[in-house]
Write an enzyme that holds these catalytic residues in place. Structure first.
Site, PDB file in Angstrom:
ATOM      1  N   LYS A 165       0.849  -1.203   0.000  1.00 29.94           N
ATOM      2  CA  LYS A 165       0.000   0.000   0.000  1.00 29.94           C
ATOM      3  C   LYS A 165       0.883   1.253   0.000  1.00 29.94           C
ATOM      4  O   LYS A 165       2.103   1.148   0.184  1.00 29.94           O
ATOM      5  CB  LYS A 165      -0.911  -0.027   1.228  1.00 29.94           C
ATOM      6  CG  LYS A 165      -0.147  -0.001   2.547  1.00 29.94           C
ATOM      7  CD  LYS A 165      -1.021  -0.357   3.737  1.00 29.94           C
ATOM      8  CE  LYS A 165      -0.222  -0.304   5.018  1.00 29.94           C
ATOM      9  NZ  LYS A 165      -0.967  -0.861   6.169  1.00 29.94           N
TER      10      LYS A 165
ATOM     11  N   ARG B 112      -9.921  -0.386  15.348  1.00 27.11           N
ATOM     12  CA  ARG B 112      -9.787   0.449  14.163  1.00 27.11           C
ATOM     13  C   ARG B 112     -10.812  -0.056  13.151  1.00 27.11           C
ATOM     14  O   ARG B 112     -11.885   0.491  13.037  1.00 27.11           O
ATOM     15  CB  ARG B 112      -8.352   0.399  13.624  1.00 27.11           C
ATOM     16  CG  ARG B 112      -8.084   1.422  12.537  1.00 27.11           C
ATOM     17  CD  ARG B 112      -6.621   1.489  12.129  1.00 27.11           C
ATOM     18  NE  ARG B 112      -6.133   0.276  11.488  1.00 27.11           N
ATOM     19  CZ  ARG B 112      -4.906   0.144  10.948  1.00 27.11           C
ATOM     20  NH1 ARG B 112      -4.064   1.163  10.992  1.00 27.11           N
ATOM     21  NH2 ARG B 112      -4.529  -0.982  10.370  1.00 27.11           N
TER      22      ARG B 112
ATOM     23  N   TYR C 207      17.274  29.236   8.722  1.00 24.39           N
ATOM     24  CA  TYR C 207      16.072  29.820   9.318  1.00 24.39           C
ATOM     25  C   TYR C 207      16.065  29.627  10.824  1.00 24.39           C
ATOM     26  O   TYR C 207      16.362  28.552  11.325  1.00 24.39           O
ATOM     27  CB  TYR C 207      14.827  29.143   8.748  1.00 24.39           C
ATOM     28  CG  TYR C 207      14.526  29.508   7.317  1.00 24.39           C
ATOM     29  CD1 TYR C 207      14.336  30.836   6.929  1.00 24.39           C
ATOM     30  CD2 TYR C 207      14.411  28.515   6.350  1.00 24.39           C
ATOM     31  CE1 TYR C 207      14.054  31.164   5.620  1.00 24.39           C
ATOM     32  CE2 TYR C 207      14.115  28.831   5.032  1.00 24.39           C
ATOM     33  CZ  TYR C 207      13.941  30.156   4.667  1.00 24.39           C
ATOM     34  OH  TYR C 207      13.656  30.467   3.370  1.00 24.39           O
TER      35      TYR C 207
ATOM     36  N   MET D 116      12.885  24.047   2.845  1.00 27.29           N
ATOM     37  CA  MET D 116      12.055  23.354   1.861  1.00 27.29           C
ATOM     38  C   MET D 116      12.908  22.544   0.880  1.00 27.29           C
ATOM     39  O   MET D 116      12.583  21.403   0.558  1.00 27.29           O
ATOM     40  CB  MET D 116      11.194  24.366   1.101  1.00 27.29           C
ATOM     41  CG  MET D 116      10.209  23.727   0.152  1.00 27.29           C
ATOM     42  SD  MET D 116       9.222  24.936  -0.758  1.00 27.29           S
ATOM     43  CE  MET D 116       8.125  25.537   0.519  1.00 27.29           C
TER      44      MET D 116
HETATM   45  C1  PLP Z   1      -0.129  -1.861   6.791  1.00 26.45           C
HETATM   46  C2  PLP Z   1      -0.699  -3.151   7.232  1.00 26.45           C
HETATM   47  C3  PLP Z   1       0.102  -4.291   7.407  1.00 26.45           C
HETATM   48  C4  PLP Z   1       1.619  -4.242   7.332  1.00 26.45           C
HETATM   49  O1  PLP Z   1       2.129  -3.729   8.532  1.00 26.45           O
HETATM   50  P1  PLP Z   1       3.728  -3.573   8.775  1.00 26.45           P
HETATM   51  O2  PLP Z   1       3.823  -3.065  10.162  1.00 26.45           O
HETATM   52  O3  PLP Z   1       4.201  -2.595   7.767  1.00 26.45           O
HETATM   53  O4  PLP Z   1       4.299  -4.922   8.589  1.00 26.45           O
HETATM   54  C5  PLP Z   1      -0.518  -5.498   7.673  1.00 26.45           C
HETATM   55  N1  PLP Z   1      -1.865  -5.573   7.800  1.00 26.45           N
HETATM   56  C6  PLP Z   1      -2.665  -4.494   7.676  1.00 26.45           C
HETATM   57  C7  PLP Z   1      -4.135  -4.647   7.846  1.00 26.45           C
HETATM   58  C8  PLP Z   1      -2.113  -3.257   7.408  1.00 26.45           C
HETATM   59  O5  PLP Z   1      -2.907  -2.180   7.302  1.00 26.45           O
END
Ligand code: PLP
Length: 355
Positions: free
Chosen positions: A35, A130, A252, A300
């Site tokens: 993802k 969640r 800065y 930046m």
């Molecule tokens: C992002 C995610 C993972 C992977 O988690 P990592 O900590 O990057 O290994 C696995 N399962 C779900 C549902 C996730 O959202």
């Protein structure tokens, strides 16, 4: 000549880290989590390095289609499931598996009356609160999905909140295991942290993400100690040198004031490239292979590094912001965040090369 900042993606590292995952969970199928544009590395670039995985997990239908169009035949899972009815037809057409975590998604499948067929991963809320169906509604979801004509198969899935912390997974694992252990269906629980630390969670599918990119899921264990190799190096060059007298400041907010005559390299990398603006004085960096640190506030497009003790360094010197010499997790720790965030935040304007 273009701006010298460059992210290099190492396919060999991806392959190696996948092998590490396999060694830890030899009995499980591996759903490589790619993802967020492959955690910032590029979706298709990462899929190529991880083509040996048994499945890919993404968020959007478009990512799933891109993977299918690139020829990947593995299971592809949409981790948040369907967002509307039109997505069901597209998912079915491209053989994308979907998470079901709520009533709306279940209804989408029921209302399709077998017109569009998909594999389902039923997500159980085992305590993270969640996504997922609460334990009390699990059997109702299970029965309805079993009866649903649009469902070709079911896997049971949950996600841990504290697999990377001292709290561990015992409570959530117990809850999920008690609910599902008698059911003859594949199960999936483990993220990277659980995969590495809790073999009892491996089951039929593991879902590693961060470890595949060569970063650590843990605060107390570095990636190298886990045998992981970084898949991304972010590097640039020094484009100017400044000599500071004692008492002079730089950048800065004058966040750094020299307490000795100080030579400063100005590096073509800033927060618009994805480098964390919160990185304080002293954040690790490597110049021409030598360890040194940042000073002053990240701007930046530029940041400053201390090259007082590197007399050979100057304009054109190569600077590694993170990669094999500087762990992304060390930069993240200095900036009060995690490697995940830095990798995902790599800006689109940064050129990417294969390593
Ligand atoms: C992002 C995610 C993972 C992977 O988690 P990592 O900590 O990057 O290994 C696995 N399962 C779900 C549902 C996730 O959202």
């Amino acid at each position: 000549m273009s701006r010298p900042i460059l992210a290099t993606i190492h396919r060999d590292a991806l392959r190696h880290n996948l092998m590490v995952a396999r060694r830890h969970a030899p009995e499980s199928r591996i759903m490589a989590v790619i993802k967020a544009n492959g955690y910032g590395h590029g979706l298709l670039r990462v899929a190529e390095g991880l083509s040996g995985a048994d499945g890919f997990a993404v968020l959007s239908v478009d990512e799933g289609i891109a993977l299918r169009e690139a020829g990947y035949q593995q299971t592809i899972l949409l981790l948040e499931g369907l967002f509307d009815a039109t997505e069901l037809a597209v998912a079915a057409q491209h053989r994308l598996a979907v998470v079901v975590h709520n009533e709306t998604q279940l209804r989408l499948l029921e209302d399709a009356h077998g017109k569009h067929m998909v594999a389902v991963f039923l997500k159980v809320n085992s305590g993270m609160n969640r996504l997922g169906v609460p334990a009390g509604r699990f059997w109702s979801f299970y029965d309805r999905l079993k009866a649903c004509k649009s469902v070709t198969g079911m896997t049971l899935l949950t996600h841990f909140a504290t697999a990377d912390e001292a709290t561990g997974i015992a409570n959530q694992f117990e809850r999920f295991d008690e609910l599902t252990r008698e059911i003859a269906l594949p199960r999936s629980m483990a993220n990277s942290a659980a995969l590495l630390r809790y073999p009892e969670t491996h089951a039929e599918w593991v879902r590693p993400g961060i470890m595949l990119y060569g970063a650590t899921p843990f605060a107390d264990r570095c990636a190298a100690a886990l045998g992981l190799v970084p898949a991304m190096s972010l590097s640039s060059e020094i484009i100017a040198v400044q000599q500071l007298e004692t008492g002079s400041s730089v950048g800065y907010g004058y966040r750094f004031t020299a307490t000795r005559p100080t030579r400063i390299g100005v590096v073509a990398c800033g927060y618009a490239d994805g480098y964390p603006r919160h990185a304080p004085n002293g954040t690790p960096v490597a110049v021409d292979g030598s360890a040194t640190h940042t000073i002053g506030r990240v701007s930046m497009d530029m940041l400053y590094v201390d090259i007082t003790d590197l007399p050979d360094a100057g304009v054109g010197s190569r600077v590694e912001l993170w990669g094999s010499q500087v762990a992304v997790d060390a930069v993240a720790a200095a900036a009060g965040t995690v490697g995940y965030e830095l990798l995902c935040a790599l800006a689109p304007r940064v050129r990417v090369a294969h390593g």
